[in-house]
Write an enzyme that holds these catalytic residues in place. Structure first.
Site, mmCIF file in Angstrom:
data_model
loop_
_atom_site.group_PDB
_atom_site.id
_atom_site.type_symbol
_atom_site.label_atom_id
_atom_site.label_comp_id
_atom_site.label_asym_id
_atom_site.label_seq_id
_atom_site.Cartn_x
_atom_site.Cartn_y
_atom_site.Cartn_z
ATOM 1 N N PRO A 1 -3.828 0.204 4.997
ATOM 2 C CA PRO A 1 -3.509 1.055 3.741
ATOM 3 C C PRO A 1 -3.608 2.684 3.694
ATOM 4 C CG PRO A 1 -5.347 -0.221 3.759
ATOM 5 C CD PRO A 1 -4.881 -0.173 5.148
ATOM 6 N N ARG B 1 16.789 -9.445 5.596
ATOM 7 C CA ARG B 1 17.716 -9.940 4.771
ATOM 8 C C ARG B 1 18.766 -8.516 4.096
ATOM 9 N NH1 ARG B 1 16.535 -12.557 0.095
ATOM 10 N NH2 ARG B 1 17.152 -11.143 -1.285
ATOM 11 N N ASP C 1 20.155 -7.778 -6.042
ATOM 12 C CA ASP C 1 18.601 -8.305 -5.700
ATOM 13 C C ASP C 1 17.815 -6.856 -6.922
ATOM 14 O OD1 ASP C 1 18.541 -8.808 -2.073
ATOM 15 O OD2 ASP C 1 19.264 -10.296 -4.100
ATOM 16 N N GLU D 1 -12.605 -3.338 10.153
ATOM 17 C CA GLU D 1 -11.749 -2.316 9.591
ATOM 18 C C GLU D 1 -10.324 -1.447 9.848
ATOM 19 O OE1 GLU D 1 -14.878 -4.476 8.305
ATOM 20 O OE2 GLU D 1 -14.140 -2.404 6.717
HETATM 21 C C1 4FV Z 1 -2.907 -3.493 4.975
HETATM 22 C C2 4FV Z 1 -1.827 -3.293 3.679
HETATM 23 C C3 4FV Z 1 -4.233 -3.823 4.666
HETATM 24 C C4 4FV Z 1 -7.111 -3.038 6.472
HETATM 25 C C5 4FV Z 1 -8.046 -3.559 7.179
HETATM 26 C C6 4FV Z 1 -6.290 -4.484 7.276
HETATM 27 C C7 4FV Z 1 -5.956 -4.081 6.644
HETATM 28 C C8 4FV Z 1 -7.324 -3.819 8.549
HETATM 29 N N1 4FV Z 1 -1.745 -3.196 5.931
HETATM 30 N N2 4FV Z 1 -0.772 -2.355 3.905
HETATM 31 N N3 4FV Z 1 -2.239 -2.503 1.914
HETATM 32 N N4 4FV Z 1 -4.559 -3.882 6.218
HETATM 33 O O1 4FV Z 1 -4.820 -4.290 4.122
HETATM 34 O O2 4FV Z 1 -0.696 -2.388 4.924
HETATM 35 O O3 4FV Z 1 -6.879 -3.503 9.394
#
Ligand code: 4FV
Length: 246
Positions: free
Chosen positions: A88, A153, A168, A115
């Site tokens: 994230p 794609r 698209d 986490e």
């Molecule tokens: C995420 C996202 C995501 C966070 C902790 C996996 C999680 C756990 N990855 N975009 N949004 N990852 O939420 O790519 O490790």
């Protein structure tokens, strides 16, 4: 294009690599996917890949060692491979990023769990960090699938003759126009007559106006970035007049 995916759940990818456009691209050998189980690089009887966070707090953190060793096991196409962590905290993935990444020969995707990963994974392994959106997943695997699908794609030969990706959504920065197919009437709703007219210029104009209208209504933020033609500006001005002050 070759994807190497580092994950503790390789089985989560099986179905997606056998079905649909991505599955066909893998079968045709245009897209190659290697799944690397991080647990195979974990030590100890229980091959643990996670541990408690230093400083306390809930949840577990992925250990750096197994990820580092798993990455070292991947034979990299020199100068043509990129290591990406899904998290994230990454740059938000979009169609423009998909085009940029489609130019690499090899994309190595690291899927976090729990986490997240020990910060030293970022310091020692990662070349790019991507997020698929501002929400928390239980693992990076769904994000890796999203990115593999969107990039594949764009690889020549993946989208068979049935369509090109150039129409698209987001290709020209706008949302896609409404699509219709048989029957002509469904639930008392008719297909717009212009689409049955055979007049390709009228159809092109109607579709462009619908794309602009939908983008203006749902994603006005996209209009700032979109490449609009003088014809688009005329249509947009008319739409704004019709829709009144926002
Ligand atoms: C995420 C996202 C995501 C966070 C902790 C996996 C999680 C756990 N990855 N975009 N949004 N990852 O939420 O790519 O490790």
């Amino acid at each position: 294009m070759r994807f190497d995916v580092l994950t503790i759940f390789p089985e989560m990818f099986s179905a997606n690599l056998q079905e649909g456009i991505l599955g066909r691209a893998v079968k045709k050998g245009i897209v190659k996917v290697r799944l690397v189980n991080i647990r195979n690089f974990a030590r100890g009887a229980h091959k643990t890949t996670d541990d408690r966070p230093y400083g306390g707090g809930d949840g577990m953190v992925m250990k750096p060692g197994p990820i580092y060793q798993a990455l070292k096991s991947v034979d990299r196409i020199s100068g043509q491979s990129l290591v990406i962590l899904l998290s994230p905290q990454g740059q938000t993935f979009n169609q423009k990023t998909a085009w940029e990444l489609a130019r690499w020969e090899q994309i190595i995707l690291i899927c976090g769990r729990y986490e997240g990963v020990d910060e030293r994974v970022r310091l020692t392994c990662i070349e790019k960090e991507l997020s698929i959106g501002d929400y928390i997943l239980s693992g990076g695997e769904p994000a890796a699938l999203v990115i593999m699908d969107a990039i594949s794609r764009l690889i020549p030969g993946v989208l068979g003759g049935e369509r090109s990706n150039l129409e698209d959504s987001f290709e020209d920065g706008l949302l896609e126009y409404p699509q219709y197919t048989r029957p002509k009437v469904f639930q008392c709703e008719e297909v717009p007559p212009v689409l049955l007219s055979g007049d390709h210029e009228k159809i092109r104009l109607w579709r462009r106006a619908e794309s602009l209208k939908r983008t203006l209504e749902r994603r006005p933020d996209l209009l700032q970035k979109a490449q609009l033609t003088p014809e688009d500006e005329v249509i947009l001005a008319k739409l704004k007049r019709e829709s009144g002050p926002r």
